[in-house]
Design a protein around this motif. Structure first.
Motif, PDB file in Angstrom:
ATOM      1  N   THR A  28     -38.483  45.407  20.731  1.00  0.00           N
ATOM      2  CA  THR A  28     -38.538  43.984  20.306  1.00  0.00           C
ATOM      3  C   THR A  28     -36.983  43.788  20.086  1.00  0.00           C
ATOM      4  OG1 THR A  28     -40.486  44.512  18.789  1.00  0.00           O
ATOM      5  CG2 THR A  28     -39.277  42.689  18.277  1.00  0.00           C
ATOM      6  N   PHE A  29     -36.666  42.781  20.892  1.00  0.00           N
ATOM      7  CA  PHE A  29     -35.324  42.561  21.126  1.00  0.00           C
ATOM      8  C   PHE A  29     -34.643  42.210  19.697  1.00  0.00           C
ATOM      9  CE2 PHE A  29     -31.786  41.865  23.929  1.00  0.00           C
ATOM     10  CZ  PHE A  29     -31.005  40.786  23.746  1.00  0.00           C
ATOM     11  N   ASP A  30     -35.255  41.315  18.955  1.00  0.00           N
ATOM     12  CA  ASP A  30     -34.972  40.688  17.836  1.00  0.00           C
ATOM     13  C   ASP A  30     -34.295  41.679  16.639  1.00  0.00           C
ATOM     14  OD1 ASP A  30     -36.884  37.427  17.467  1.00  0.00           O
ATOM     15  OD2 ASP A  30     -35.408  38.253  19.051  1.00  0.00           O
ATOM     16  N   ASP A  31     -35.135  42.935  16.757  1.00  0.00           N
ATOM     17  CA  ASP A  31     -34.816  43.977  15.745  1.00  0.00           C
ATOM     18  C   ASP A  31     -33.775  44.988  16.179  1.00  0.00           C
ATOM     19  OD1 ASP A  31     -38.253  44.660  15.323  1.00  0.00           O
ATOM     20  OD2 ASP A  31     -37.016  42.937  14.394  1.00  0.00           O
ATOM     21  N   TYR A  32     -32.920  44.640  17.335  1.00  0.00           N
ATOM     22  CA  TYR A  32     -31.876  45.538  17.614  1.00  0.00           C
ATOM     23  C   TYR A  32     -30.316  44.862  17.733  1.00  0.00           C
ATOM     24  CZ  TYR A  32     -34.955  49.039  19.444  1.00  0.00           C
ATOM     25  OH  TYR A  32     -36.038  50.176  19.392  1.00  0.00           O
ATOM     26  N   ALA A  33     -29.351  45.733  17.548  1.00  0.00           N
ATOM     27  CA  ALA A  33     -28.130  45.339  18.026  1.00  0.00           C
ATOM     28  C   ALA A  33     -27.684  45.907  19.392  1.00  0.00           C
ATOM     29  CB  ALA A  33     -27.223  45.914  16.819  1.00  0.00           C
ATOM     30  N   ILE A  34     -26.968  45.050  19.870  1.00  0.00           N
ATOM     31  CA  ILE A  34     -26.746  45.171  21.379  1.00  0.00           C
ATOM     32  C   ILE A  34     -25.175  45.475  21.537  1.00  0.00           C
ATOM     33  CG2 ILE A  34     -26.916  44.495  23.522  1.00  0.00           C
ATOM     34  CD1 ILE A  34     -29.654  45.005  22.679  1.00  0.00           C
ATOM     35  N   GLY A  35     -24.867  46.154  22.227  1.00  0.00           N
ATOM     36  CA  GLY A  35     -23.504  46.551  22.511  1.00  0.00           C
ATOM     37  C   GLY A  35     -22.894  46.539  23.855  1.00  0.00           C
ATOM     38  N   TRP A  36     -21.646  46.369  23.985  1.00  0.00           N
ATOM     39  CA  TRP A  36     -20.851  46.733  25.182  1.00  0.00           C
ATOM     40  C   TRP A  36     -19.813  47.653  25.028  1.00  0.00           C
ATOM     41  CZ3 TRP A  36     -22.657  45.318  30.067  1.00  0.00           C
ATOM     42  CH2 TRP A  36     -23.515  44.475  30.021  1.00  0.00           C
ATOM     43  N   PHE A  37     -19.901  48.816  25.607  1.00  0.00           N
ATOM     44  CA  PHE A  37     -18.923  49.914  25.600  1.00  0.00           C
ATOM     45  C   PHE A  37     -18.208  49.973  27.167  1.00  0.00           C
ATOM     46  CE2 PHE A  37     -19.271  51.940  21.435  1.00  0.00           C
ATOM     47  CZ  PHE A  37     -20.432  51.322  21.127  1.00  0.00           C
ATOM     48  N   ARG A  38     -16.906  50.544  27.178  1.00  0.00           N
ATOM     49  CA  ARG A  38     -16.479  50.722  28.401  1.00  0.00           C
ATOM     50  C   ARG A  38     -15.599  51.923  28.688  1.00  0.00           C
ATOM     51  NH1 ARG A  38     -11.601  46.000  28.398  1.00  0.00           N
ATOM     52  NH2 ARG A  38     -10.150  46.696  26.869  1.00  0.00           N
ATOM     53  N   GLN A  39     -15.527  52.659  29.601  1.00  0.00           N
ATOM     54  CA  GLN A  39     -14.780  53.818  29.705  1.00  0.00           C
ATOM     55  C   GLN A  39     -13.895  53.726  31.026  1.00  0.00           C
ATOM     56  OE1 GLN A  39     -16.889  57.467  29.412  1.00  0.00           O
ATOM     57  NE2 GLN A  39     -15.112  58.662  28.648  1.00  0.00           N
ATOM     58  N   ALA A  40     -12.674  53.885  31.050  1.00  0.00           N
ATOM     59  CA  ALA A  40     -11.741  53.886  32.185  1.00  0.00           C
ATOM     60  C   ALA A  40     -11.604  55.423  32.555  1.00  0.00           C
ATOM     61  CB  ALA A  40     -10.337  53.146  31.907  1.00  0.00           C
ATOM     62  N   PRO A  41     -11.239  55.468  33.694  1.00  0.00           N
ATOM     63  CA  PRO A  41     -10.633  56.939  34.290  1.00  0.00           C
ATOM     64  C   PRO A  41      -9.846  57.458  33.331  1.00  0.00           C
ATOM     65  CG  PRO A  41     -10.821  55.465  35.856  1.00  0.00           C
ATOM     66  CD  PRO A  41     -11.141  54.640  34.813  1.00  0.00           C
ATOM     67  N   GLY A  42     -10.086  58.823  32.775  1.00  0.00           N
ATOM     68  CA  GLY A  42      -9.142  59.718  31.925  1.00  0.00           C
ATOM     69  C   GLY A  42      -8.918  58.818  30.534  1.00  0.00           C
ATOM     70  N   LYS A  43      -9.797  57.793  30.320  1.00  0.00           N
ATOM     71  CA  LYS A  43      -9.568  57.498  28.663  1.00  0.00           C
ATOM     72  C   LYS A  43     -10.904  57.671  28.089  1.00  0.00           C
ATOM     73  CE  LYS A  43      -6.227  53.928  29.924  1.00  0.00           C
ATOM     74  NZ  LYS A  43      -5.846  52.441  29.811  1.00  0.00           N
TER      75      LYS A  43
END
Length: 125
Positions: A28-43
């Motif tokens: 149920t989309f309305d009940d969730y938090a959504i995030g964007w994470f990132r990972q660069a090489p070596g970081k």
């Protein structure tokens, strides 16, 4: 089954723009938090931006404030990340996340429960 499908990555020149999409299903989309994470090489992995689908609270990492905008289309179960003025240091694999107990505020993005596959963003100088 929870599924998070991230798309929109690619190669762009510095100063350019991209829009990432995260299409969600299985919850149920309305009940969730959504995030964007990132990972660069070596970081280390970095929380980029998050949004609460229930109240619209948002979080932005200092490194992207003023350049990235997160938005949610609850009717389409999709979250977008508009990325403008891209820099070479934005180069990374970007992951979409979802969390039924996620916490999102101006200073906190705790959205870790489910992870989608990544989409690669490469910014050339």
């Amino acid at each position: 089954e929870v599924q998070l499908q991230a798309s929109g990555g690619g190669l762009v020149q510095a100063g350019g723009s991209l829009i990432l999409s995260c299409a969600a299903s299985g919850f149920t989309f309305d009940d969730y938090a959504i995030g964007w994470f990132r990972q660069a090489p070596g970081k280390e992995r970095e929380g980029v931006s998050c949004i609460s689908s229930s109240d619209g609270s948002t979080y932005y990492a200092d490194s992207v404030k003023g350049r990235f905008t997160i938005s949610s289309d609850n009717a389409k179960n999709t979250v977008y990340l508009q990325m403008n003025s891209l820099k070479p240091e934005d180069t990374a694999v970007y992951y979409c996340t979802a969390d039924p107990r996620g916490v999102v505020s101006g200073t906190l993005c705790a959205v870790y429960w489910y992870w989608g596959q990544g989409t690669l963003v490469t910014v050339s100088s």
